[in-house]
Design an enzyme around this catalytic site. Structure first.
Site, PDB file in Angstrom:
ATOM      1  CD  GLU B 138      40.468  39.388  39.576  1.00  0.00           C
ATOM      2  OE1 GLU B 138      39.722  39.411  40.555  1.00  0.00           O
ATOM      3  OE2 GLU B 138      40.728  40.368  38.872  1.00  0.00           O
ATOM      4  CG  HIS B 207      48.595  47.802  39.676  1.00  0.00           C
ATOM      5  ND1 HIS B 207      48.209  48.371  40.854  1.00  0.00           N
ATOM      6  CD2 HIS B 207      47.451  47.477  39.029  1.00  0.00           C
ATOM      7  CE1 HIS B 207      46.891  48.421  40.917  1.00  0.00           C
ATOM      8  NE2 HIS B 207      46.407  47.882  39.820  1.00  0.00           N
TER       9      HIS B 207
END
Lengths: 398, 402
Positions: B138, B207
């Site tokens: 990322e 998450h």
């Protein structure tokens, strides 16, 4: 003004007085001593290139008297600018962080000689000389360092944020290693637009241990991006020597499947050869790593004396044996392209230019307070405004 | 207020698949009436330029596919029905068709079609370079997107889950947000960073993160949160066309919302809030998934005789203080319902902003309902208690309106 134009105007006059002298050395052709572009000199680099997963280029580099004198001028200008910045910092006209590049000039100058302005360069915070090499002016440099409006980033960037978009210089970044993915993004855009240009993403030996370097390298190799990663190895990551930070200080090999080349970064001709080789390679085969073995005389930044982690003998040793400007001076003198007096007058002229630029920058105004809020967003928030009747309405917000 | 219910009920056909959905649908079509006039004149208190658009002064742009039919209501126009992720995809595809510099990069966006199917089919249509499958890196692929944007490309960077973008925080904060400023205006960074966030169905703490609060202080970026297929498509298009870096927050649980959206092209404003339900008693400010909890609570509240005004703020940075301010001036009571954490969340900033600007119009302190300051637990019951539920909203309104 660009370095090259000032060079032409300065050097043509003094050198017409010199008489032509013939050369007696091998590998060099007879020449006239004026700063001409036609005579080709072939000079061997002092240290051979070492390749990793690639065939290194030849040690014999072609150059011309004009180019050599240009190198001398450009490097002396960079050196003078950095030393002047040192005194400005000490007299508190430059504040904050100031990372000086003296000792490493050969990398900036050699790279410029091998590429065009459409190729992109992106580097970290030691960016003053690279900005100059990319066509920045002394006045813009000093203004930015002193936080004036006439600086290259309008005084809002500072020492670590020099940019010149139209000449392909993408800065100027403060966070170690963060510019490497940006550099791969530049290369991605070049591949996307099919430009046939390359990107030189520069970083130091300290940044060579960053994870994002390897992430970016993986992506560049995966998609064959025309990215050339240049590690300017000055052997010290701030205060930490390379052998204390990296298990393997052979940075040109760290790319593993990506080819690498180790270059003597204090030899401007070697740098030029390596960059030319790398550009050809990157356009055909994807990324390559260049490790420039170089040295910085100053400490990491102006707040670092530079002598707590290395000896003064080491610094003066490198200065005597490997200084890039001295090397070119010796080349010029031994090939009799100029004489001591002329070179000294070039240096004197440079000193004058730098002093003038500093004086001019000192006079220039600080940014207006309203500048605090400009350029946060592009055109303020001004984008298209659409209404609830589901049509596109254009209204411009400030 | 009852009149509005009846009017809308008659006009709109409501093919709803979810309980929450029917609420929003009703008031989406109501927007075309008097609400538009309320918002159309004057200025947001942040800026200062006159923005004169009344219902009569619309400046239609040539980009709109059909130049007429501003008078016909949405309900009678054919339109087409789709799910929220399809709306995002439609917006994305239209922009990619329109401008060859728009490209997408992210994990599994290409051949896999996107983990939430937002980019499904795009790689086959536009090629692997334009819809780029990145490795799991990322930090560097966000950096790559920003570097590409510096040269003029317009990448859309997808984080598979917003939480993963924490790894790219340096790139988003320093390079994306600040480069325009530190370069003195030389570089524009027209990226869109998007991805799903928020609390899902027992996805676990890592998450279920809400990153709006972490990104909100970064100068130079804009943040928007979509909540319906209509505004998802409009905001996606606006974000892509914007010259500023925009972070588009989607929500994991909202991808399957169905709505009928118009066939013609439309672009929404990134800085505008959406009036979901006009009212008189209290202003409820919300965004993303909490909008549906609020609308569910609104049903109960209406039955109890309250008249809440519900505004989906949509623009998280900058706040649309114009719409919000007008509402506060009308109702004098504010309730903020958000999914962000209590500490340092969007609600906290919004409370400060409203207090600073509209303190004279408030009859009661601002109440802010946010998620608890805990990592989201896995157990279903515990997870339910971390986020704001409709019952809590009803109680809060009752207390506020005493």
């Amino acid at each position: 003004m660009a370095l090259s134009t000032s060079l032409r105007s300065n050097l043509i006059k003094p050198l017409t007085a010199l008489t032509a002298l013939s050369s007696t050395h091998r590998l060099r052709s007879p020449f006239s001593s004026s700063a001409d572009d036609a005579t080709v000199l072939t000079i061997e680099t002092s240290v051979p290139f070492i390749g990793h997963n690639c065939e290194p280029p030849s040690r014999n580099v072609e150059t011309t008297p004009k180019e050599l004198l240009g190198f001398f001028h450009d490097m002396a200008l960079m050196r003078r600018m950095e030393i002047a910045s040192d005194s400005l910092y000490k007299s508190k006209l430059i504040r904050g962080f100031c990372h000086l590049y003296d000792g490493q000039e050969a990398v900036a100058v050699g790279m410029e000689a091998a590429i065009t302005r459409r190729d992109c360069i992106i580097t970290a915070y030691r960016d003053h000389c690279i900005y100059l090499g990319r066509g920045g002016t002394l006045f813009e440099c000093f203004s930015e360092l002193m936080g004036r409006q006439s600086g290259c980033s309008k005084g809002k960037g500072g020492s670590m944020h020099f940019y010149k978009k139209e000449n392909g210089f993408y800065g100027g970044h403060g966070i170690v290693g963060a510019q490497i993915p940006l550099g791969c993004g530049l290369a991605f855009a070049q591949k996307y637009s099919k430009d046939e240009t390359v990107t030189f993403a520069m970083y130091g030996d300290g940044a060579a241990n960053q994870g994002q370097l390897f992430e970016a390298l993986n992506m560049a190799a995966l998609w064959d991006l025309p990215a050339i990663l240049v590690c300017e190895n000055n052997h010290y990551g701030m205060g930490t020597a390379e052998w204390r930070a990296a298990k393997s200080p052979a940075y040109y090999k760290r790319g593993d499947y990506v080819p690498g080349l180790k270059v003597d970064g204090m030899d401007v001709l070697a740098v030029k050869q390596a960059c030319r080789f790398a550009k050809e390679h990157a356009l055909k085969n994807g990324p390559i790593i260049l490790e420039m073995d170089t040295y910085r005389y100053h400490g990491h930044s102006m707040s670092d004396p530079g002598s707590t982690y290395r000896t003064r003998d080491e610094i003066s040793g490198v200065r005597q044996e490997r200084d890039p400007i001295e090397r070119v001076r010796k080349l010029i003198l031994s090939h009799e392209l100029s004489n001591e007096a002329e070179l000294k007058s070039i240096e004197k002229e440079i000193r004058g230019q730098v002093d003038d630029a500093i004086a001019q920058a000192k006079e220039s105004p600080m940014p207006d307070p309203s500048e605090l809020f400009t350029n946060v967003y592009v055109k303020g928030f001004g984008i298209e405004v659409a209404g609830a009747d589901r049509k596109e309405v254009r209204g411009v917000l400030p | 207020m009852a009149a509005i219910f009846q009017g809308i009920g008659a006009a709109a056909a409501l093919p709803s698949t979810e309980k929450f959905h029917s609420q929003s649908r009703r008031f989406v079509s109501a927007r075309k009436g008097s609400l538009f006039v309320v918002r159309s004149d004057g200025r947001p208190s942040l800026g200062s330029s006159p923005r004169s658009r009344g219902a009569q002064h619309l400046i239609t742009n040539a980009v709109a596919a059909k130049a007429d039919a501003s008078a016909t209501s949405t309900a009678s126009k054919p339109g087409h029905e789709l799910l929220l992720f399809e709306a995002l995809r439609e917006g994305l595809e239209e922009e990619m068709d329109r401008d060859p510099r728009v490209c997408v990069m992210g994990e599994d966006v290409g051949h896999y079609g996107g983990s939430y199917k937002v980019t499904k089919g795009l790689a086959t249509k536009y090629g692997d370079l334009r819809v780029l499958d990145t490795p799991i890196a990322e930090n560097s692929f966000t950096g790559m997107g920003i570097g590409a944007a510096m040269t003029g490309l317009r990448p859309i960077i997808e984080g598979m889950n917003m939480g993963f973008l924490l790894l790219a925080f340096n790139q988003i904060s320093n390079n994306c947000g600040m480069l325009h400023y530190t370069s003195g205006g030389q570089f524009k960074i027209p990226v869109v960073i998007r991805g799903p966030g928020g609390v899902g169905r027992q996805l676990g703490a890592e998450h279920s993160q809400r990153l709006e609060s972490y990104f909100q202080s970064i100068p130079g970026i804009q943040m928007v949160a979509c909540s319906t297929p209509y505004n998802a498509k409009g905001l996606m298009k606006a974000a892509i066309r914007s010259e500023n870096p925009v972070i588009l927050f989607e929500h994991v649980l909202l991808y399957n919302l169905k709505e009928r959206i118009p066939d013609e092209e439309y672009v929404l404003s990134l800085e505008e809030a959406e009036m979901v339900r006009p009212g008189e008693h209290v202003t409820i400010l919300t965004y993303s998934r909490m909008r549906y909890h609020v609308m569910q609570a609104a049903k109960t509240l209406v039955n109890k005789g309250y008249d809440p005004e519900v505004i989906d703020i949509r623009s998280l940075k900058p706040f649309d203080l114009y719409t919000i301010g007008n509402s506060v001036k009308k109702t004098h009571r504010v309730l903020i319902v958000e999914e962000c954490m209590r500490t340092g969340g969007i609600g906290a900033s919004l409370t400060a902003a409203i207090t600073e600007n509209f303190i004279d119009y408030l009859d009661a302190p601002i109440v802010c309902l946010s998620s608890q300051d805990v990592p989201t637990p896995y157990a279903g019951t515990l997870e339910e208690w971390t986020v704001v539920q409709p019952a809590q909203i009803v109680t809060a309104v009752e207390q506020l309106c005493q």
